[in-house]
Enzyme design. Sequence first.
Site, mmCIF file in Angstrom:
data_model
loop_
_atom_site.group_PDB
_atom_site.id
_atom_site.type_symbol
_atom_site.label_atom_id
_atom_site.label_comp_id
_atom_site.label_asym_id
_atom_site.label_seq_id
_atom_site.Cartn_x
_atom_site.Cartn_y
_atom_site.Cartn_z
ATOM 1 N N THR A 69 -17.365 -18.757 8.924
ATOM 2 C CA THR A 69 -18.014 -19.014 8.271
ATOM 3 C C THR A 69 -19.107 -19.097 9.923
ATOM 4 O O THR A 69 -18.900 -20.162 10.078
ATOM 5 C CB THR A 69 -19.017 -20.145 7.641
ATOM 6 O OG1 THR A 69 -17.427 -19.411 6.531
ATOM 7 C CG2 THR A 69 -20.411 -19.910 7.173
ATOM 8 N N LYS A 72 -20.330 -21.638 14.709
ATOM 9 C CA LYS A 72 -19.634 -21.086 13.783
ATOM 10 C C LYS A 72 -17.913 -21.638 13.215
ATOM 11 O O LYS A 72 -17.426 -22.939 14.149
ATOM 12 C CB LYS A 72 -18.354 -20.441 15.034
ATOM 13 C CG LYS A 72 -16.918 -19.637 14.713
ATOM 14 C CD LYS A 72 -16.577 -18.785 16.135
ATOM 15 C CE LYS A 72 -15.584 -17.894 15.189
ATOM 16 N NZ LYS A 72 -14.541 -16.976 16.123
ATOM 17 N N ASP A 113 -8.705 -9.088 20.770
ATOM 18 C CA ASP A 113 -8.747 -8.646 19.665
ATOM 19 C C ASP A 113 -10.796 -7.839 20.226
ATOM 20 O O ASP A 113 -11.673 -7.819 19.599
ATOM 21 C CB ASP A 113 -9.009 -9.949 18.364
ATOM 22 C CG ASP A 113 -9.906 -9.548 17.465
ATOM 23 O OD1 ASP A 113 -8.995 -8.318 17.086
ATOM 24 O OD2 ASP A 113 -9.796 -9.987 16.823
#
Length: 246
Positions: free
Chosen positions: A4, A18, A120
Amino acid sequence: MRTTIYKETLEGRIVAIKTPRQLEPEPDIELIDHFLTEASTSLVMNHDNMVKLYGCCLETFIPILVYEFLSIGGLFQCLHDDVASSKCIKWGDRLRVATDIAYALSYMHNALLKPVVHRDVRSLSVLLDDSLRGKLANFGYSMSITPGETPQRFPVEGTPGYIDPDVETQEVTDKCDVYSFGVFVLELLTKRQPLEMARCGADLVDVFVSAVERNCMMGMIDNEVLEQASRDEIQRVAQLALLCVA
């Protein structure tokens, strides 16, 4: 990863914090490793097209990361969500963001004593500042490699639809990022979601290559791109993406 992001003000500066979605009372080893990797990777890198890490709190079971706050937010939302027209990302902005992320990856692969592979690269890993400049984020899967040595073997990580199919060998090289970047450029061109396609058993690269072979590539291009870009521009960017995924 289950995270989140909170917008907060620390010492007069707006930051993004974070955290895991739940600060579990018992440690999640995988999540701890992910956050520590992200923190340690971010701390050794400094580039205008990478999100800056301001600090890290280690007093919780899972580290909490403090980043610079970027007001526009994620590229994924600007591309795929129903957002106000003021937040829609135009063709020129897409080209600039692609260039920004290419600079960030070039820095990671070429400018450090030990190259770092992101692992990623995707629209969800790209944030935008007020000027719609792209900044690469999400370094939890990142890994240092040693040039000239046999590539290290690790479990496949990343997001379905963006992962280099050759990574089934479990060898991590900078080519993993090059492939994912090519998929990312196709996403900018077509406005199609690689992850959603993968979940439905399709692959954006395969579908796009098939369209090129059947001479109907333009039918896959996002309407907004068709309105704002010349055919030559689209073909050149598509060729770049195809070189990356080849």
